[in-house]
Design a protein around this motif. Structure first.
Motif, PDB file in Angstrom:
ATOM      1  N   ASP A   1      25.354  -1.095   8.129  1.00  0.00           N
ATOM      2  CA  ASP A   1      24.847  -0.996   9.498  1.00  0.00           C
ATOM      3  C   ASP A   1      24.766   0.458   9.956  1.00  0.00           C
ATOM      4  OD1 ASP A   1      24.692  -3.732   9.621  1.00  0.00           O
ATOM      5  OD2 ASP A   1      26.381  -3.997  10.990  1.00  0.00           O
ATOM      6  N   TYR A   2      25.780   1.249   9.626  1.00  0.00           N
ATOM      7  CA  TYR A   2      25.763   2.657  10.027  1.00  0.00           C
ATOM      8  C   TYR A   2      24.587   3.397   9.388  1.00  0.00           C
ATOM      9  CZ  TYR A   2      30.270   2.620  12.460  1.00  0.00           C
ATOM     10  OH  TYR A   2      31.286   2.390  13.364  1.00  0.00           O
ATOM     11  N   LEU A   3      24.334   3.141   8.113  1.00  0.00           N
ATOM     12  CA  LEU A   3      23.210   3.802   7.452  1.00  0.00           C
ATOM     13  C   LEU A   3      21.874   3.316   8.006  1.00  0.00           C
ATOM     14  CD1 LEU A   3      24.242   3.983   3.683  1.00  0.00           C
ATOM     15  CD2 LEU A   3      24.185   5.829   5.353  1.00  0.00           C
ATOM     16  N   THR A   4      21.795   2.022   8.314  1.00  0.00           N
ATOM     17  CA  THR A   4      20.581   1.483   8.936  1.00  0.00           C
ATOM     18  C   THR A   4      20.293   2.180  10.253  1.00  0.00           C
ATOM     19  OG1 THR A   4      20.859  -0.701   7.909  1.00  0.00           O
ATOM     20  CG2 THR A   4      19.541  -0.600   9.924  1.00  0.00           C
ATOM     21  N   LEU A   5      21.329   2.323  11.070  1.00  0.00           N
ATOM     22  CA  LEU A   5      21.175   2.984  12.366  1.00  0.00           C
ATOM     23  C   LEU A   5      20.799   4.449  12.172  1.00  0.00           C
ATOM     24  CD1 LEU A   5      21.462   2.326  15.376  1.00  0.00           C
ATOM     25  CD2 LEU A   5      23.842   3.100  15.237  1.00  0.00           C
ATOM     26  N   GLY A   6      21.497   5.141  11.276  1.00  0.00           N
ATOM     27  CA  GLY A   6      21.180   6.533  11.013  1.00  0.00           C
ATOM     28  C   GLY A   6      19.760   6.713  10.510  1.00  0.00           C
ATOM     29  N   GLN A   7      19.324   5.831   9.626  1.00  0.00           N
ATOM     30  CA  GLN A   7      17.968   5.914   9.077  1.00  0.00           C
ATOM     31  C   GLN A   7      16.926   5.855  10.178  1.00  0.00           C
ATOM     32  OE1 GLN A   7      16.936   6.492   6.086  1.00  0.00           O
ATOM     33  NE2 GLN A   7      14.917   5.601   5.812  1.00  0.00           N
ATOM     34  N   HIS A   8      17.146   5.007  11.164  1.00  0.00           N
ATOM     35  CA  HIS A   8      16.172   4.861  12.238  1.00  0.00           C
ATOM     36  C   HIS A   8      16.244   5.981  13.260  1.00  0.00           C
ATOM     37  CE1 HIS A   8      13.942   1.199  11.381  1.00  0.00           C
ATOM     38  NE2 HIS A   8      15.024   0.811  10.744  1.00  0.00           N
ATOM     39  N   PHE A   9      17.262   6.823  13.161  1.00  0.00           N
ATOM     40  CA  PHE A   9      17.326   8.012  14.020  1.00  0.00           C
ATOM     41  C   PHE A   9      17.228   9.283  13.181  1.00  0.00           C
ATOM     42  CE2 PHE A   9      19.184   4.926  17.014  1.00  0.00           C
ATOM     43  CZ  PHE A   9      18.438   5.221  18.142  1.00  0.00           C
ATOM     44  N   THR A  10      16.553   9.187  12.029  1.00  0.00           N
ATOM     45  CA  THR A  10      16.172  10.302  11.156  1.00  0.00           C
ATOM     46  C   THR A  10      17.323  10.950  10.404  1.00  0.00           C
ATOM     47  OG1 THR A  10      16.263  12.139  12.777  1.00  0.00           O
ATOM     48  CG2 THR A  10      14.252  10.794  12.742  1.00  0.00           C
ATOM     49  N   LEU A  11      18.494  10.310  10.304  1.00  0.00           N
ATOM     50  CA  LEU A  11      19.561  10.843   9.473  1.00  0.00           C
ATOM     51  C   LEU A  11      19.115  10.772   8.006  1.00  0.00           C
ATOM     52  CD1 LEU A  11      22.641  11.743   9.612  1.00  0.00           C
ATOM     53  CD2 LEU A  11      23.143   9.417   8.834  1.00  0.00           C
ATOM     54  N   PRO A  12      19.293  11.853   7.239  1.00  0.00           N
ATOM     55  CA  PRO A  12      18.961  11.777   5.805  1.00  0.00           C
ATOM     56  C   PRO A  12      19.883  10.779   5.102  1.00  0.00           C
ATOM     57  CG  PRO A  12      19.128  14.070   6.524  1.00  0.00           C
ATOM     58  CD  PRO A  12      19.685  13.223   7.631  1.00  0.00           C
ATOM     59  N   THR A  13      19.310   9.764   4.486  1.00  0.00           N
ATOM     60  CA  THR A  13      20.085   8.742   3.785  1.00  0.00           C
ATOM     61  C   THR A  13      19.423   8.425   2.449  1.00  0.00           C
ATOM     62  OG1 THR A  13      18.969   6.707   4.486  1.00  0.00           O
ATOM     63  CG2 THR A  13      20.525   7.691   6.058  1.00  0.00           C
ATOM     64  N   ARG A  14      20.075   7.585   1.669  1.00  0.00           N
ATOM     65  CA  ARG A  14      19.497   7.139   0.399  1.00  0.00           C
ATOM     66  C   ARG A  14      18.600   5.916   0.587  1.00  0.00           C
ATOM     67  NH1 ARG A  14      23.976   5.535  -3.751  1.00  0.00           N
ATOM     68  NH2 ARG A  14      24.924   7.487  -3.058  1.00  0.00           N
ATOM     69  N   LEU A  15      18.371   5.527   1.835  1.00  0.00           N
ATOM     70  CA  LEU A  15      17.493   4.393   2.131  1.00  0.00           C
ATOM     71  C   LEU A  15      16.039   4.851   2.239  1.00  0.00           C
ATOM     72  CD1 LEU A  15      19.581   2.633   4.942  1.00  0.00           C
ATOM     73  CD2 LEU A  15      19.717   2.276   2.463  1.00  0.00           C
TER      74      LEU A  15
END
Length: 238
Positions: A85-99
């Protein structure tokens, strides 16, 4: 990997229908996913498209820790339950992730392909992934995102309305694939399941207008004030 060039929504939808019919006749159970891009970039998550200040896996760990720690009040309303969930949220606010973002909605992906860099490249791209059941990660409750053994597909929990509006799905890369910057479109298990649709930049303006007629626009995809304002600017200004 199949590659085609198209210039209209009709041709795009016809390609999808023909591909679905072909696989259905062969007895395959296929879940079509779509990813729109304004440039012809390979399929690589954002964290790999940036130059990390240090070991990429350690930087990734730090990013997640700091995202969770720095201002919990901003995150609390979304009620994340785990690191997915944290990565999902970060992804949608432009956090660099592996998603990497995908959608079950073909028109949503097409809209993203006609996005902010409209006309900045000679053509835009929509990737079509003809995913099978084995491509999806199972038992997310017992698997941490950083422990996925190879690239898998994930259906995120709907913790933000835009995920629902965009029919969001993610691909998640393994740590080894991050280290080697392995393109998803070059992984053997996905190469033959991908179609790369190239759309000439001269057609993008008309396609975006046609998408609005079909109810697909910035506000339908981003159901917040930001999306509304973006839509109104597009509608009333050149």
């Amino acid at each position: 990997m199949k590659e085609v060039e198209l210039s209209t929504i009709e041709a795009y939808l016809t390609l999808i229908k023909q591909s679905k019919d072909e696989h259905s006749q062969q007895g395959y159970s296929i879940d079509f996913l779509f990813r729109g891009q304004t440039f012809d970039h390979p399929l690589l998550p954002k964290i790999c498209r940036l130059k990390a200040k240090g070991d990429i896996l350690q930087v990734e760990q730090t990013l997640l820790q700091e995202f969770k720690r720095t201002n919990p009040l901003l995150i609390e309303p979304h009620r994340p339950m785990d690191d997915w969930d944290y990565l999902t949220l970060g992804q949608h606010f432009t956090l660099p992730t592996r998603l990497l973002d995908w959608s079950n909605n073909a028109l949503t992906a097409l809209w993203f392909a006609t996005g902010e860099s409209l006309g900045a490249s000679s053509y835009s791209v929509v990737w079509i992934l003809m995913a099978q059941e084995e491509d999806f990660a199972a038992n997310l409750e017992t698997m941490h995102p950083f422990e996925v053994p190879q690239t898998k597909l994930v259906r995120p929990r709907i913790i933000k309305q835009r995920i629902n509006n965009q029919s969001g799905v993610f691909s998640v890369a393994s740590s080894q694939e991050l280290l080697t910057k392995q393109y998803m479109n070059e992984i053997d298990s996905y190469t033959e399941k991908l179609i790369k649709v190239k759309i000439p930049s001269t057609c993008l303006k008309q396609i975006r207008t046609d998408l609005d007629t079909l109810g697909v626009n910035a506000f339908s995809i981003f159901p917040e004030l930001e999306g509304l304002c973006t839509y109104l600017q597009w509608r009333y200004f050149e």
